[in-house]
Design a protein around this motif. Structure first.
Motif, PDB file in Angstrom:
ATOM      1  N   LEU A   3      59.639 -29.388 -26.934  1.00  0.00           N
ATOM      2  CA  LEU A   3      58.686 -28.740 -27.845  1.00  0.00           C
ATOM      3  C   LEU A   3      57.804 -29.773 -28.531  1.00  0.00           C
ATOM      4  CD1 LEU A   3      60.253 -25.839 -29.967  1.00  0.00           C
ATOM      5  CD2 LEU A   3      58.253 -25.786 -28.494  1.00  0.00           C
ATOM      6  N   ARG A   4      58.424 -30.839 -29.010  1.00  0.00           N
ATOM      7  CA  ARG A   4      57.658 -31.897 -29.682  1.00  0.00           C
ATOM      8  C   ARG A   4      56.647 -32.524 -28.737  1.00  0.00           C
ATOM      9  NH1 ARG A   4      62.727 -34.110 -31.321  1.00  0.00           N
ATOM     10  NH2 ARG A   4      63.472 -32.659 -32.870  1.00  0.00           N
ATOM     11  N   SER A   5      57.057 -32.794 -27.503  1.00  0.00           N
ATOM     12  CA  SER A   5      56.124 -33.429 -26.567  1.00  0.00           C
ATOM     13  C   SER A   5      55.026 -32.453 -26.176  1.00  0.00           C
ATOM     14  CB  SER A   5      56.853 -33.947 -25.333  1.00  0.00           C
ATOM     15  OG  SER A   5      57.158 -32.918 -24.441  1.00  0.00           O
ATOM     16  N   ARG A   6      55.323 -31.170 -26.119  1.00  0.00           N
ATOM     17  CA  ARG A   6      54.316 -30.156 -25.808  1.00  0.00           C
ATOM     18  C   ARG A   6      53.256 -30.123 -26.898  1.00  0.00           C
ATOM     19  NH1 ARG A   6      56.406 -24.208 -25.687  1.00  0.00           N
ATOM     20  NH2 ARG A   6      57.635 -24.889 -23.918  1.00  0.00           N
ATOM     21  N   LYS A   7      53.667 -30.265 -28.146  1.00  0.00           N
ATOM     22  CA  LYS A   7      52.728 -30.220 -29.268  1.00  0.00           C
ATOM     23  C   LYS A   7      51.806 -31.436 -29.271  1.00  0.00           C
ATOM     24  CE  LYS A   7      55.406 -27.283 -32.269  1.00  0.00           C
ATOM     25  NZ  LYS A   7      56.195 -27.154 -33.482  1.00  0.00           N
TER      26      LYS A   7
END
Length: 175
Positions: A111-115
């Motif tokens: 999720l963090r890398s997607r953001k």
């Protein structure tokens, strides 16, 4: 970490119960035998663990990531991480609990890398059709005002929030 003969036979691993709580009586820790086989490098044990836990782990990852593909990748990352760090598992919890936590962490990392990756709107990539259904060349729309942009962003946020509230089976179809 070396295992004792008792642990290899399926007994309770040292430190398998919490300090201050009474040790289990009369029954071995349910994961002790499997844990011993995993640490010994038994491939059948790895297959058994994946078969036993992957459905639950995938469900957890899907709830966080809302994408089957991302969820599958997160579970794969989690299982790989767990297998690489098996010696760090102290046996204070069930294997399923430990794997659950690793999966949640893997999903949150995704999720963090997607953001961090900016998403471009898809509208500019879609073909444009005339009212009669024929393909036509896209014509540049007049520039939106700031108010139009704000309204569009608000509508998009409302629609996304409504989609997020749908049950998984309906949301997947829309997404």
């Amino acid at each position: 970490m070396s295992m004792t003969a008792n642990e290899l036979r399926g007994g309770i691993p040292s430190g398998a119960h919490r300090a201050g709580s009474p040790p289990p009586t009369g029954s071995a820790h349910p994961d002790a035998a499997l844990l011993g086989r995993l640490r010994a490098g038994d491939e059948a044990a790895f297959s058994e663990l994946v078969r036993r836990e992957s459905t639950k782990l995938l469900s957890v990852a899907r709830r966080i990531l809302r994408s089957d593909e991302d969820a599958q990748d997160a579970v794969q990352d989690a299982l790989l991480s767990a297998f690489q760090n098996l010696d760090g598992f102290e046996g204070n919890a069930r294997l399923s609990t430990w794997l659950h936590r690793i999966t949640v962490n893997a999903a949150l990392m995704r999720l963090r890398s997607r953001k961090r990756h900016r998403e471009d709107p898809i509208e500019s990539l879609l073909p444009v059709f005339a009212e009669d259904g024929h393909h036509r060349i896209a014509v540049t729309a007049p520039q939106e005002t700031v108010i139009d942009e704000i309204e569009s962003a608000q509508i998009a946020a409302i629609v996304r929030a409504a989609i997020d509230e749908l049950p998984d089976s309906y949301r997947v179809v829309l997404v």
